[in-house]
Design an enzyme around this catalytic site. Structure first.
Site, PDB file in Angstrom:
ATOM      1  N   ARG A 274       0.820  -1.217   0.000  1.00 35.79           N
ATOM      2  CA  ARG A 274       0.000   0.000   0.000  1.00 35.79           C
ATOM      3  C   ARG A 274       0.851   1.263   0.000  1.00 35.79           C
ATOM      4  NH1 ARG A 274      -2.432   0.192   4.681  1.00 35.79           N
ATOM      5  NH2 ARG A 274      -3.458  -1.824   4.580  1.00 35.79           N
TER       6      ARG A 274
ATOM      7  N   LYS B 165      -5.436  13.088 -17.706  1.00 35.42           N
ATOM      8  CA  LYS B 165      -5.448  13.987 -18.859  1.00 35.42           C
ATOM      9  C   LYS B 165      -4.070  14.048 -19.529  1.00 35.42           C
ATOM     10  CE  LYS B 165      -9.603  14.408 -17.387  1.00 35.42           C
ATOM     11  NZ  LYS B 165     -10.081  15.387 -16.423  1.00 35.42           N
TER      12      LYS B 165
ATOM     13  N   ASP C 286      -6.528  23.110  -8.619  1.00 32.78           N
ATOM     14  CA  ASP C 286      -6.625  22.068  -9.638  1.00 32.78           C
ATOM     15  C   ASP C 286      -5.854  22.603 -10.841  1.00 32.78           C
ATOM     16  OD1 ASP C 286      -7.363  20.466 -11.790  1.00 32.78           O
ATOM     17  OD2 ASP C 286      -9.365  20.066 -10.976  1.00 32.78           O
TER      18      ASP C 286
ATOM     19  N   TYR D 219     -14.691  22.384 -11.662  1.00 34.78           N
ATOM     20  CA  TYR D 219     -15.108  21.104 -12.250  1.00 34.78           C
ATOM     21  C   TYR D 219     -16.270  20.551 -11.417  1.00 34.78           C
ATOM     22  CZ  TYR D 219     -14.076  16.201 -13.607  1.00 34.78           C
ATOM     23  OH  TYR D 219     -14.119  14.914 -14.058  1.00 34.78           O
TER      24      TYR D 219
HETATM   25  C1  LIG Z   1     -11.040  15.288 -15.376  1.00 30.15           C
HETATM   26  C2  LIG Z   1     -10.799  16.309 -14.383  1.00 30.15           C
HETATM   27  C3  LIG Z   1     -10.673  15.992 -13.038  1.00 30.15           C
HETATM   28  C4  LIG Z   1     -10.934  14.625 -12.492  1.00 30.15           C
HETATM   29  O1  LIG Z   1     -10.030  13.687 -12.928  1.00 30.15           O
HETATM   30  P1  LIG Z   1     -10.400  12.128 -13.024  1.00 30.15           P
HETATM   31  O2  LIG Z   1      -9.057  11.519 -13.192  1.00 30.15           O
HETATM   32  O3  LIG Z   1     -11.310  11.979 -14.200  1.00 30.15           O
HETATM   33  O4  LIG Z   1     -11.069  11.748 -11.745  1.00 30.15           O
HETATM   34  C5  LIG Z   1     -10.362  16.996 -12.147  1.00 30.15           C
HETATM   35  N1  LIG Z   1     -10.215  18.266 -12.569  1.00 30.15           N
HETATM   36  C6  LIG Z   1     -10.340  18.609 -13.847  1.00 30.15           C
HETATM   37  C7  LIG Z   1     -10.147  20.029 -14.232  1.00 30.15           C
HETATM   38  C8  LIG Z   1     -10.651  17.654 -14.801  1.00 30.15           C
HETATM   39  O5  LIG Z   1     -10.835  18.005 -16.075  1.00 30.15           O
END
Ligand SMILES: *Cc1c(COP(=O)(O)O)cnc(C)c1O
Length: 413
Positions: free
Chosen positions: A73, A224, A199, A127
């Site tokens: 873990r 992403k 973020d 988001y």
């Molecule tokens: C897609 C996204 C997330 C979440 O990511 P996941 O890996 O899909 O959980 C968070 N913030 C932004 C700006 C995003 O586009």
């Protein structure tokens, strides 16, 4: 999952001058003790880590240090290498925790810094799952959230109270692309004793050095740009030493761990992230400028585009961008928008972004905004319906031709 440690013994006399981004992406996380003789850290599939004897087992339990074998873990060299690589790419960072998704990283960071009775401030362009986290599970655990207009510094300063302990920013917002004045907001938050989380998925540390601009915790959906190939889910949170310790304690308590196979894929994606982002951003800029000349388009929301909303701040604070941007169709005809998106041949229709392939989705943030108007003041009330494009690695001319034929298909017969 790994913090700054000893430098690589393989090249002890390497010069200390600051390396360029491309070079750092190539070198990141490739310590000899993790890679052995091969280029990439192998996939270490492991739950049990074995000890030589009971004394070593007890020592291991006491140790539980970053980059030391203990139990699955806590990860193994594949995950450590990825976390180490992300730390080395974020100026001012001490360590990085990995999470099974970007959403888990957002939740993990907020749970690390908030307690019942605290107030969280959330940017109104966040988001949607971030909003849902604030108004759902965090609320259930006694944390109150207040939303603020991303573009109004005075309103932001005014929304703080005695109990405000954290701020969640998203810059630019991943649908509406509004930029916040991060250095100003982080300064206000710090003066009020609140932790600033951001973020930073859109720019990544390559385009925006979040910690150097005053943020305390920089969060990314690695799904992403880092993954980059639309085939893995992962998230990260990177911070200086104090906040890294809090992230680590909370992630360990919650049992967050990522698979070594996915960590290896993310590391593979990371090596080419710089060239992908450069190419995608250049194509996006090209396409955004073309869209601006179209009668069907009311607004182009692309901070990289001179004259577009947020461009001045983007130029001041950012060193790069990416292929994700939006535009607003003239007239507010939802069916016409669907005809347009359905007619696209090179763009897939689907959530997520940052992959090598282009995507398009419709969006309308007006129902969820609670602290700021959408459409913004000064726009025609009908100019509400957005299309978000994630520009991939196809040739920009082909994507423009595709958008052009889709506009023709959208027009009433
Ligand atoms: C897609 C996204 C997330 C979440 O990511 P996941 O890996 O899909 O959980 C968070 N913030 C932004 C700006 C995003 O586009």
């Amino acid at each position: 999952m790994a913090a700054k440690g000893d430098t690589d013994a393989r090249r002890p006399d390497r010069q200390e001058r600051q390396l360029g981004t491309g070079t750092r992406l190539v070198e990141a996380g490739r310590r000899e003790e993790w890679t052995g003789a091969v280029v990439n850290p192998p996939v270490w599939r492991a739950s049990t880590h074995l000890y030589n004897d009971v004394a070593a087992l007890r020592g291991g339990q006491r140790g539980n240090a970053d980059g030391a074998f203990f139990y699955g873990r806590r990860g193994a060299p594949t995950q450590w290498a990825l976390a180490d690589a992300l730390t080395s790419l974020e100026p001012g960072a001490y360590g990085t925790m990995l999470y099974p998704s970007g959403t888990a990283a957002l939740a993990g960071a907020l749970m690390a810094v908030l307690s019942p009775g605290d107030v969280l401030l959330v940017t109104d362009n966040a988001y949607e799952p971030t909003r849902n986290l604030a108004t759902g599970i965090l609320k259930r655990f006694g944390i109150e959230s207040r939303f603020f207009d991303p573009c109004d510094l005075d309103a932001f300063a005014a929304v703080f109270c005695e109990r405000t302990k954290a701020v969640m920013l998203e810059c630019p917002g991943s649908l509406t692309m509004e930029l916040q004045d991060i250095p100003a907001m982080a300064t206000i938050a710090r003066a009020k004793g609140a932790v600033t989380c951001i973020d930073n998925t859109w720019a990544s540390p390559l385009g925006f050095a979040a910690l150097e601009h005053g943020c305390d915790i920089s969060i990314m959906s690695l799904t992403k740009h880092v993954g980059g190939h639309s085939d893995l889910m992962m998230g990260s949170a990177t911070a200086g030493e104090r906040h890294y310790r809090r992230l680590r304690n909370t992630a360990q308590a919650l049992g967050h761990v990522v698979s070594p196979d996915d960590a290896a894929l993310a590391l593979r994606g990371l090596r080419t992230m710089g060239v992908r982002l450069e190419r995608e951003a250049a194509s996006a800029l090209n396409i955004a400028a073309w869209l601006q000349s179209r009668d069907e388009v009311a607004q182009v929301l692309c901070p990289m585009l001179p004259g577009a909303p947020g461009h001045t701040i983007w130029k001041r604070d950012f060193t790069g961008g990416c292929g994700l941007f939006s535009f607003i169709l003239q007239g507010g005809d939802d069916e016409a928008r669907s005809r347009f998106i359905d007619a696209l041949q090179l763009f897939g229709i689907g959530y997520s972004w940052g992959g090598f392939e282009s995507l398009a989705i419709p969006f309308d943030p007006s129902p969820i905004r609670s602290a700021s108007a959408w459409p913004p003041a000064g726009w025609d009330a009908a100019d509400r319906l957005g299309v978000r494009l994630s520009i991939g690695l196809e040739d920009a001319d082909d994507l423009i031709a595709d958008l052009d034929q889709a506009f023709n298909a959208m027009a009433p017969a």
